[in-house]
Motif scaffolding. Structure first.
Motif, mmCIF file in Angstrom:
data_model
loop_
_atom_site.group_PDB
_atom_site.id
_atom_site.type_symbol
_atom_site.label_atom_id
_atom_site.label_comp_id
_atom_site.label_asym_id
_atom_site.label_seq_id
_atom_site.Cartn_x
_atom_site.Cartn_y
_atom_site.Cartn_z
ATOM 1 N N SER A 153 0.896 -1.267 -0.280
ATOM 2 C CA SER A 153 0.549 -0.225 -0.138
ATOM 3 C C SER A 153 0.962 1.296 0.452
ATOM 4 C CB SER A 153 -0.897 0.387 0.960
ATOM 5 O OG SER A 153 -1.927 1.624 1.704
ATOM 6 N N PRO A 154 1.163 2.195 -1.232
ATOM 7 C CA PRO A 154 1.695 2.981 -1.111
ATOM 8 C C PRO A 154 1.720 3.915 -0.354
ATOM 9 C CG PRO A 154 1.181 2.325 -3.139
ATOM 10 C CD PRO A 154 0.430 1.956 -2.443
ATOM 11 N N HIS A 155 0.060 4.569 0.037
ATOM 12 C CA HIS A 155 -0.261 5.405 1.240
ATOM 13 C C HIS A 155 0.603 4.293 2.403
ATOM 14 C CE1 HIS A 155 -2.972 7.012 -0.711
ATOM 15 N NE2 HIS A 155 -3.223 5.856 -1.899
ATOM 16 N N MET A 156 0.975 3.406 3.167
ATOM 17 C CA MET A 156 1.565 3.676 3.985
ATOM 18 C C MET A 156 2.899 4.393 4.042
ATOM 19 S SD MET A 156 0.790 1.572 6.281
ATOM 20 C CE MET A 156 -0.701 0.268 6.521
ATOM 21 N N ALA A 157 3.551 5.004 2.691
ATOM 22 C CA ALA A 157 5.009 5.689 3.651
ATOM 23 C C ALA A 157 5.142 6.917 4.308
ATOM 24 C CB ALA A 157 5.087 5.751 1.788
ATOM 25 N N ALA A 158 3.829 6.966 4.071
ATOM 26 C CA ALA A 158 3.108 8.845 4.911
ATOM 27 C C ALA A 158 3.663 8.128 6.164
ATOM 28 C CB ALA A 158 1.718 9.120 5.167
ATOM 29 N N TYR A 159 3.514 6.783 6.738
ATOM 30 C CA TYR A 159 3.524 6.300 8.171
ATOM 31 C C TYR A 159 5.134 5.869 8.759
ATOM 32 C CZ TYR A 159 -1.388 5.844 8.709
ATOM 33 O OH TYR A 159 -3.031 6.248 8.957
ATOM 34 N N LEU A 160 6.103 6.067 7.377
ATOM 35 C CA LEU A 160 7.678 6.094 7.392
ATOM 36 C C LEU A 160 8.020 6.836 8.010
ATOM 37 C CD1 LEU A 160 7.536 3.748 4.431
ATOM 38 C CD2 LEU A 160 7.743 3.196 7.248
ATOM 39 N N PRO A 161 9.541 6.945 9.042
ATOM 40 C CA PRO A 161 9.653 5.190 9.260
ATOM 41 C C PRO A 161 8.626 5.439 10.656
ATOM 42 C CG PRO A 161 11.545 7.643 10.568
ATOM 43 C CD PRO A 161 10.344 8.251 9.365
ATOM 44 N N CYS A 162 8.944 4.104 11.379
ATOM 45 C CA CYS A 162 8.042 4.364 12.884
ATOM 46 C C CYS A 162 9.037 5.153 13.142
ATOM 47 C CB CYS A 162 8.574 3.115 13.350
ATOM 48 S SG CYS A 162 7.913 1.628 12.628
ATOM 49 N N ARG A 163 8.089 5.761 14.850
ATOM 50 C CA ARG A 163 8.857 7.495 15.794
ATOM 51 C C ARG A 163 8.061 6.619 16.917
ATOM 52 N NH1 ARG A 163 6.668 8.837 11.430
ATOM 53 N NH2 ARG A 163 4.746 9.196 11.471
ATOM 54 N N ILE A 164 8.572 7.561 17.942
ATOM 55 C CA ILE A 164 8.665 7.568 19.429
ATOM 56 C C ILE A 164 9.042 8.946 19.080
ATOM 57 C CG2 ILE A 164 8.604 6.505 21.761
ATOM 58 C CD1 ILE A 164 9.266 3.737 20.084
ATOM 59 N N SER A 165 7.888 9.257 20.164
ATOM 60 C CA SER A 165 7.987 11.285 20.266
ATOM 61 C C SER A 165 8.254 10.809 22.372
ATOM 62 C CB SER A 165 6.854 12.002 19.795
ATOM 63 O OG SER A 165 7.103 11.983 19.072
ATOM 64 N N LEU A 166 9.122 11.277 22.909
ATOM 65 C CA LEU A 166 9.157 12.204 23.853
ATOM 66 C C LEU A 166 8.538 13.226 24.306
ATOM 67 C CD1 LEU A 166 10.528 10.614 26.840
ATOM 68 C CD2 LEU A 166 12.726 11.544 26.473
ATOM 69 N N VAL A 167 8.104 13.612 25.560
ATOM 70 C CA VAL A 167 7.466 15.095 25.827
ATOM 71 C C VAL A 167 7.851 15.279 27.060
ATOM 72 C CG1 VAL A 167 5.536 16.425 25.836
ATOM 73 C CG2 VAL A 167 5.805 14.322 23.388
ATOM 74 N N GLU A 168 7.903 15.847 27.710
ATOM 75 C CA GLU A 168 7.468 16.580 28.755
ATOM 76 C C GLU A 168 6.457 17.330 28.792
ATOM 77 O OE1 GLU A 168 10.738 19.632 31.750
ATOM 78 O OE2 GLU A 168 11.221 19.501 30.242
ATOM 79 N N LYS A 169 5.746 16.718 30.482
ATOM 80 C CA LYS A 169 4.614 17.959 30.480
ATOM 81 C C LYS A 169 4.449 17.689 32.181
ATOM 82 C CE LYS A 169 1.023 15.305 29.439
ATOM 83 N NZ LYS A 169 0.403 14.680 28.930
ATOM 84 N N GLU A 170 3.771 18.305 32.055
ATOM 85 C CA GLU A 170 3.569 19.390 33.972
ATOM 86 C C GLU A 170 3.812 18.477 35.048
ATOM 87 O OE1 GLU A 170 4.462 22.367 35.177
ATOM 88 O OE2 GLU A 170 3.688 23.334 32.065
ATOM 89 N N ASP A 171 3.343 17.232 34.648
ATOM 90 C CA ASP A 171 3.395 15.928 35.505
ATOM 91 C C ASP A 171 4.313 15.001 35.438
ATOM 92 O OD1 ASP A 171 2.529 14.805 32.644
ATOM 93 O OD2 ASP A 171 1.042 13.366 34.562
ATOM 94 N N GLY A 172 5.126 15.130 34.305
ATOM 95 C CA GLY A 172 6.663 14.563 34.040
ATOM 96 C C GLY A 172 6.496 14.404 32.487
ATOM 97 N N LEU A 173 6.860 13.313 31.824
ATOM 98 C CA LEU A 173 7.790 12.852 30.847
ATOM 99 C C LEU A 173 7.077 11.932 30.751
ATOM 100 C CD1 LEU A 173 11.730 11.790 31.067
ATOM 101 C CD2 LEU A 173 10.875 13.816 29.943
ATOM 102 N N TRP A 174 6.248 11.830 29.184
ATOM 103 C CA TRP A 174 5.078 11.238 28.568
ATOM 104 C C TRP A 174 5.979 10.362 26.936
ATOM 105 C CZ3 TRP A 174 0.536 9.032 30.409
ATOM 106 C CH2 TRP A 174 -0.029 9.746 31.180
ATOM 107 N N MET A 175 5.870 9.485 26.657
ATOM 108 C CA MET A 175 6.217 9.002 24.970
ATOM 109 C C MET A 175 4.952 8.717 24.721
ATOM 110 S SD MET A 175 9.326 5.842 26.401
ATOM 111 C CE MET A 175 8.988 5.757 24.989
ATOM 112 N N TYR A 176 5.305 8.964 23.448
ATOM 113 C CA TYR A 176 3.607 8.414 22.002
ATOM 114 C C TYR A 176 4.794 8.358 21.060
ATOM 115 C CZ TYR A 176 1.830 12.259 25.714
ATOM 116 O OH TYR A 176 1.063 12.738 26.714
#
Length: 190
Positions: free
Chosen positions: A126-149
């Motif tokens: 599915s060529p549309h899957m190219a929009a999801y590349l590469p796999c990403r994990i974001s590390l985000v600092e919020k008021e209550d600490g670190l979160w991963m998404y």
């Protein structure tokens, strides 16, 4: 007038269902087993997130208190190495914003990973899957600490058209690797 408008809306809805019904039924026969259950979970998350589509389509983990951003990063890279997934880049957005503004920013870093052969096969499927590349994990600092998404990888494995073997097994391995990264990273488990 109000009563007739209600009937018009119901008529439009009924016509839409009737006109798209055959296509919907045909498509449903091509989906992975469990696709409806996964769609239901996403729907529930969408509702719980007050209509925020990003809530519906992502996984999140709160990072355990005391685990540092550096430890999370090291765990992500360790799991990638253990599972034969390539680290294809880090985007330190908060550092870039600090450089631009001269002001301290809350942490925001995006880590990118890929299994090139699986990525190629998925895009061939599915060529549309190219929009999801590469796999990403974001590390985000919020008021209550670190979160991963990260993107909900079950959408890829469970919700779409049936994947042929060996792509199905490869996609499952990528999904499982991202899941493990989220689990171990959030706990700082080396």
């Amino acid at each position: 007038m109000r009563k007739s408008w209600t009937w018009v809306k119901w008529g439009v809805l009924a016509s839409s269902v009737w006109l798209t019904g055959c296509g919907t039924i045909s498509t449903m026969g091509k989906l992975e087993t469990g696709a409806a259950a996964e769609a239901g979970r996403m729907w529930d998350r969408w509702v719980d997130g007050n209509g925020d589509i990003a809530v519906a389509t992502t996984w999140e983990r709160k990072v355990k208190a005391g685990v540092t951003a550096n430890e999370v990063e090291q765990v992500l890279k360790q799991v990638a190495t253990e599972r034969n997934m390539k680290d294809v880049g880090t985007l330190p957005l908060s550092k870039e914003l600090e450089a631009r503004t001269g002001q301290k920013q809350k942490l925001l870093t995006v880590y990118s990973f890929c299994t090139p052969t699986t990525a190629r096969r998925m895009v061939d499927f599915s060529p549309h899957m190219a929009a999801y590349l590469p796999c990403r994990i974001s590390l985000v600092e919020k008021e209550d600490g670190l979160w991963m998404y990260t993107l909900n990888m079950d959408m890829m494995v469970k919700m779409g058209r049936q994947l042929p073997s060996p792509l199905k097994e490869e996609a499952r391995a990528v999904r499982d690797t991202i899941w493990e990264m989220m689990e171990r990273g959030s706990k700082g488990e080396f």
